[in-house]
Design an enzyme around this catalytic site. Structure first.
Site, PDB file in Angstrom:
ATOM      1  N   LYS A 177      30.579  44.168   2.156  1.00 47.96           N
ATOM      2  CA  LYS A 177      30.546  44.172   3.628  1.00 47.96           C
ATOM      3  C   LYS A 177      30.945  45.567   4.088  1.00 47.96           C
ATOM      4  CE  LYS A 177      32.983  43.644   7.177  1.00 47.96           C
ATOM      5  NZ  LYS A 177      32.396  44.604   8.134  1.00 47.96           N
ATOM      6  N   GLU A 253      43.412  49.301  -0.893  1.00 49.28           N
ATOM      7  CA  GLU A 253      43.645  50.720  -0.630  1.00 49.28           C
ATOM      8  C   GLU A 253      43.765  50.851   0.883  1.00 49.28           C
ATOM      9  OE1 GLU A 253      40.414  52.729  -2.645  1.00 49.28           O
ATOM     10  OE2 GLU A 253      41.348  52.409  -4.590  1.00 49.28           O
ATOM     11  N   CYS A 287      41.972  59.073   4.537  1.00 52.52           N
ATOM     12  CA  CYS A 287      43.217  58.337   4.297  1.00 52.52           C
ATOM     13  C   CYS A 287      44.252  59.212   3.606  1.00 52.52           C
ATOM     14  CB  CYS A 287      42.936  57.103   3.457  1.00 52.52           C
ATOM     15  SG  CYS A 287      42.192  57.501   1.871  1.00 52.52           S
ATOM     16  N   GLU A 389      50.108  55.937  11.738  1.00 48.50           N
ATOM     17  CA  GLU A 389      48.866  56.574  11.303  1.00 48.50           C
ATOM     18  C   GLU A 389      47.942  56.745  12.510  1.00 48.50           C
ATOM     19  OE1 GLU A 389      45.880  54.282   9.073  1.00 48.50           O
ATOM     20  OE2 GLU A 389      45.751  55.963   7.682  1.00 48.50           O
TER      21      GLU A 389
HETATM   22  N1  LIG Z   1      43.949  54.009   0.823  1.00 48.10           N
HETATM   23  C1  LIG Z   1      42.702  54.415   0.826  1.00 48.10           C
HETATM   24  O1  LIG Z   1      42.115  54.724  -0.203  1.00 48.10           O
HETATM   25  C2  LIG Z   1      41.945  54.512   2.107  1.00 48.10           C
HETATM   26  C3  LIG Z   1      42.407  53.888   3.268  1.00 48.10           C
HETATM   27  N2  LIG Z   1      41.685  53.982   4.443  1.00 48.10           N
HETATM   28  C4  LIG Z   1      42.234  53.393   5.659  1.00 48.10           C
HETATM   29  O2  LIG Z   1      41.200  52.740   6.388  1.00 48.10           O
HETATM   30  C5  LIG Z   1      41.493  52.758   7.771  1.00 48.10           C
HETATM   31  C6  LIG Z   1      40.250  53.170   8.554  1.00 48.10           C
HETATM   32  O3  LIG Z   1      39.210  52.292   8.298  1.00 48.10           O
HETATM   33  P1  LIG Z   1      38.826  51.059   9.255  1.00 48.10           P
HETATM   34  O4  LIG Z   1      37.403  50.724   8.986  1.00 48.10           O
HETATM   35  O5  LIG Z   1      39.281  51.331  10.641  1.00 48.10           O
HETATM   36  O6  LIG Z   1      39.741  49.889   8.673  1.00 48.10           O
HETATM   37  P2  LIG Z   1      39.738  48.359   9.089  1.00 48.10           P
HETATM   38  O7  LIG Z   1      40.857  47.745   8.327  1.00 48.10           O
HETATM   39  O8  LIG Z   1      39.706  48.185  10.556  1.00 48.10           O
HETATM   40  O9  LIG Z   1      38.338  47.808   8.584  1.00 48.10           O
HETATM   41  C7  LIG Z   1      37.968  47.905   7.229  1.00 48.10           C
HETATM   42  C8  LIG Z   1      36.957  46.824   6.922  1.00 48.10           C
HETATM   43  O10 LIG Z   1      37.587  45.552   6.987  1.00 48.10           O
HETATM   44  C9  LIG Z   1      36.806  44.674   7.769  1.00 48.10           C
HETATM   45  N3  LIG Z   1      37.709  43.674   8.332  1.00 48.10           N
HETATM   46  C10 LIG Z   1      38.493  43.786   9.433  1.00 48.10           C
HETATM   47  N4  LIG Z   1      39.229  42.656   9.582  1.00 48.10           N
HETATM   48  C11 LIG Z   1      38.913  41.829   8.557  1.00 48.10           C
HETATM   49  C12 LIG Z   1      39.335  40.535   8.158  1.00 48.10           C
HETATM   50  N5  LIG Z   1      40.279  39.852   8.834  1.00 48.10           N
HETATM   51  N6  LIG Z   1      38.793  39.984   7.061  1.00 48.10           N
HETATM   52  C13 LIG Z   1      37.875  40.664   6.343  1.00 48.10           C
HETATM   53  N7  LIG Z   1      37.422  41.892   6.673  1.00 48.10           N
HETATM   54  C14 LIG Z   1      37.948  42.478   7.751  1.00 48.10           C
HETATM   55  C15 LIG Z   1      36.138  45.589   8.767  1.00 48.10           C
HETATM   56  O11 LIG Z   1      35.019  44.965   9.350  1.00 48.10           O
HETATM   57  C16 LIG Z   1      35.777  46.770   7.880  1.00 48.10           C
HETATM   58  O12 LIG Z   1      34.609  46.514   7.131  1.00 48.10           O
HETATM   59  C17 LIG Z   1      42.648  53.721   7.925  1.00 48.10           C
HETATM   60  O13 LIG Z   1      43.841  52.985   8.063  1.00 48.10           O
HETATM   61  C18 LIG Z   1      42.677  54.459   6.604  1.00 48.10           C
HETATM   62  O14 LIG Z   1      43.921  54.994   6.247  1.00 48.10           O
HETATM   63  C19 LIG Z   1      40.518  54.675   4.498  1.00 48.10           C
HETATM   64  C20 LIG Z   1      40.038  55.314   3.377  1.00 48.10           C
HETATM   65  C21 LIG Z   1      40.716  55.306   2.107  1.00 48.10           C
HETATM   66  O1  LIG Z   2      38.137  60.116  -3.735  1.00 50.24           O
HETATM   67  C1  LIG Z   2      38.331  58.927  -3.518  1.00 50.24           C
HETATM   68  O2  LIG Z   2      38.058  58.066  -4.332  1.00 50.24           O
HETATM   69  C2  LIG Z   2      38.904  58.507  -2.250  1.00 50.24           C
HETATM   70  C3  LIG Z   2      38.695  59.249  -1.215  1.00 50.24           C
HETATM   71  C4  LIG Z   2      39.130  58.904   0.084  1.00 50.24           C
HETATM   72  C5  LIG Z   2      38.476  59.408   1.113  1.00 50.24           C
HETATM   73  O3  LIG Z   2      37.422  60.172   0.957  1.00 50.24           O
HETATM   74  C6  LIG Z   2      38.803  59.208   2.500  1.00 50.24           C
HETATM   75  O4  LIG Z   2      39.657  58.406   2.848  1.00 50.24           O
HETATM   76  O5  LIG Z   2      38.160  59.862   3.277  1.00 50.24           O
END
Ligand SMILES: NC(=O)C1=CN([C@@H]2O[C@H](COP(=O)(O)OP(=O)(O)OC[C@H]3O[C@@H](n4cnc5c(N)ncnc54)[C@H](O)[C@@H]3O)[C@@H](O)[C@H]2O)C=CC1
Ligand SMILES: O=C(O)/C=C/C=C(\O)C(=O)O
Length: 485
Positions: A177, A253, A287, A389
């Site tokens: 998804k 993540e 992130c 964040e």
């Molecule tokens: N730790 C890591 O490797 C990374 C973390 N992030 C984090 O992602 C965030 C930004 O991405 P967003 O798309 O805004 O995150 P989000 O958590 O709002 O959405 C992520 C996904 O989850 C889905 N979703 C939302 N609620 C759900 C539920 N209750 N059940 C199932 N699916 C659900 C959304 O439709 C989307 O596909 C930031 O907090 C960022 O730090 C982003 C990239 C890498």
């Molecule tokens: O390199 C990875 O696997 C993870 C990268 C994370 C990002 O690119 C991001 O959060 O933008």
């Protein structure tokens, strides 16, 4: 106008309830595509087709054949790189150079995990038994089953393939998804899967939203054996609850509020170059990016002045214009969130070193989700912009005096994803790396990624590690076989 479809059992399809939603361009807020929204029946069909694929040809392939197919996926992605780059840019508005890097990484995610599964050994123990004949123990890995893959919007192809690559390499089937903000590259990957002969049902894509929609249908589906997620910490917690029904494993993540620590002996040019990227790359929507900077006091004024100059030298603009370093945020909604933090910083008494507002953009770009790269100083560590964040192109810089103090301050957050430490003193670098509570620590660099290394977050930033053999821990069941001789 582009219409993006679900991809289920090897075929593109509308949602069973005929619903669709709009995808707007971050560059100018116009509708650039409509997206078929998957209903519960579509998620059921996707999960069933994935289960059938596991029982069919896909489940019976030899490892060598699977590896060959994954390498073919990577090669086809590279052949169609221009299509992936164009789709990624359309969805996110990111500069062309950044999109190119993300798409190359997407292909690499298949190659690297094809290599990992081909080469990783498992353990073997000979044991003695009372009858003197002994026994042999050896471990084998088996796929976990159908994996639900829930993705964010900030690096759509890279982060989706970071999970799909190892999941398929381990012999699983997936239902992906993508974020509702970035549906295009996941759908395009369906074309690649068909072109290289990945059996129908192995890779499925269902579009939609989170709660009460596709995301929830997928994570609560009893036919899904494990859920891997990248996104916000709050969402990760909701997914963990959904997966608890059925005691299914999760890999999460999640968010971060990552510190950058710059000691006075650091190479200023390198620290500025790395910090500039860590704060502003992909408009701060990374992130691993740093939103909290701590600079040793004797170096503070010089560092702040140099980062200000560098930030003001970055060109903000549309993806294909030469010299553009920063694009828009993903959406108007996210822009409102980021701008609310820009306002809060001022309310809390921050000094705005640069930025803090919206850049004037010409003509067709006037309604895009633009914000200025922003640097603040002057707040305490308990200010909202230093704790929460923001996920935008901004950072707060604070001075520090001692190593112990900065460790304490770097760790005073519920998050623990990454950190960057800049110093020429290797012993100190090692002490810092060990003491900072984070899943990934960079010394004198940022976002230097070897895909064989463990990746994930500590504290509220994640559960589990992916990368290299660590991905196998999640995407396989490790089974011990004991043979009595
Ligand atoms: N730790 C890591 O490797 C990374 C973390 N992030 C984090 O992602 C965030 C930004 O991405 P967003 O798309 O805004 O995150 P989000 O958590 O709002 O959405 C992520 C996904 O989850 C889905 N979703 C939302 N609620 C759900 C539920 N209750 N059940 C199932 N699916 C659900 C959304 O439709 C989307 O596909 C930031 O907090 C960022 O730090 C982003 C990239 C890498
Ligand atoms: O390199 C990875 O696997 C993870 C990268 C994370 C990002 O690119 C991001 O959060 O933008």
């Amino acid at each position: 106008m582009t219409h993006i479809l679900n991809f289920i059992n090897g075929a593109f399809s509308e949602g069973a309830e005929g619903k669709s939603f709009e995808k707007r361009s971050p560059l100018n807020n116009t509708v650039i595509a409509t997206v078929a929204e998957a209903a519960k029946a579509d998620v059921d069909a996707a999960v069933s087709s994935a289960r059938a694929a596991m029982k069919g040809k896909w489940g019976k392939l030899t490892l060598a054949d699977r590896v060959e197919l994954l390498n073919a996926v990577a090669a086809e992605m590279e052949r169609r790189a221009d299509d992936f780059i164009a789709a990624e840019i359309a969805d996110t508005g990111m500069p062309a150079g950044v999109a190119k890097h993300m798409c190359a990484r997407g292909a690499a995610n298949f190659r690297v995990f094809a290599d990992v599964v081909k080469n990783v050994p498992t353990e073997f123990f000979e044991m003695s038994t009372p009858d003197g004949r002994g026994a042999l123990n050896y471990a084998i890995r088996r796929p976990v089953g159908v994996v639900g893959v829930i993705c964010p919007w900030n690096a759509p192809l890279l982060l989706m393939t970071w999970k799909v690559g190892p999941a398929l390499a381990c012999g699983n089937a997936v239902v992906v998804k993508p974020s509702e903000e970035t549906p295009q590259t996941a759908a395009l990957l369906g074309e690649v899967m068909n072109a290289v002969g990945i059996p129908a049902g192995v890779y499925n894509v269902v579009h939609g939203f989170g709660p009460g929609s596709t995301g929830e249908f997928l994570t609560t589906h009893p036919g899904v054996s494990a859920v891997t997620f990248t996104g916000e910490t709050r969402t990760g917690a909701a997914i963990m609850k959904a997966a608890a029904d059925g005691a299914r494993p999760v890999s999460l993540e999640m968010g971060g509020k990552n510190p950058g620590v710059i000691f006075a002996d650091a190479d200023l040019d390198a620290a500025i170059e790395g910090t500039l990227r860590s704060c502003f790359m992909n408009t701060g929507q990374v992130c691993l990016g740093t939103e909290r900077l701590f600079v040793e006091r004797p170096f503070f004024n010089k560092f702040v002045a140099a980062l200000k100059t560098a930030a003001e030298g970055m060109r903000v603009g549309p993806p294909h214009e030469p010299g553009v370093a920063m694009g828009p945020l993903i959406s108007q909604e996210h822009r409102q969130k980021v701008l609310s933090y820009y306002a809060k910083a001022v309310e809390e008494g921050a000094t705005v070193v640069t930025g803090g507002g919206v850049p004037g953009m010409p003509g067709e770009y006037a309604n895009g989700a633009w914000v200025q790269p922003t640097i603040w100083i002057g707040l305490g560590d308990d200010a909202a912009i230093c704790r929460e964040e923001i996920f935008g192109p901004c950072c707060h810089i604070a001075p520090f005096d001692t190593e112990d103090e900065v460790i304490e301050r770097a760790n005073s957050t519920n998050y623990g994803l990454s950190a960057a430490v800049w110093t020429r003193d290797l012993a100190r670098a090692h002490r810092m790396a060990a003491a900072v509570e984070a899943g990934v620590v960079w010394v004198n660099s940022w976002f230097l990624r070897d895909l064989r290394t463990p990746f994930g977050g500590a504290k509220h930033s994640g559960i589990g590690r992916e990368g290299g053999v660590h991905s196998l821990e999640f995407y396989t069941e490790l089974k011990n076989v004991c043979i009595k001789l």
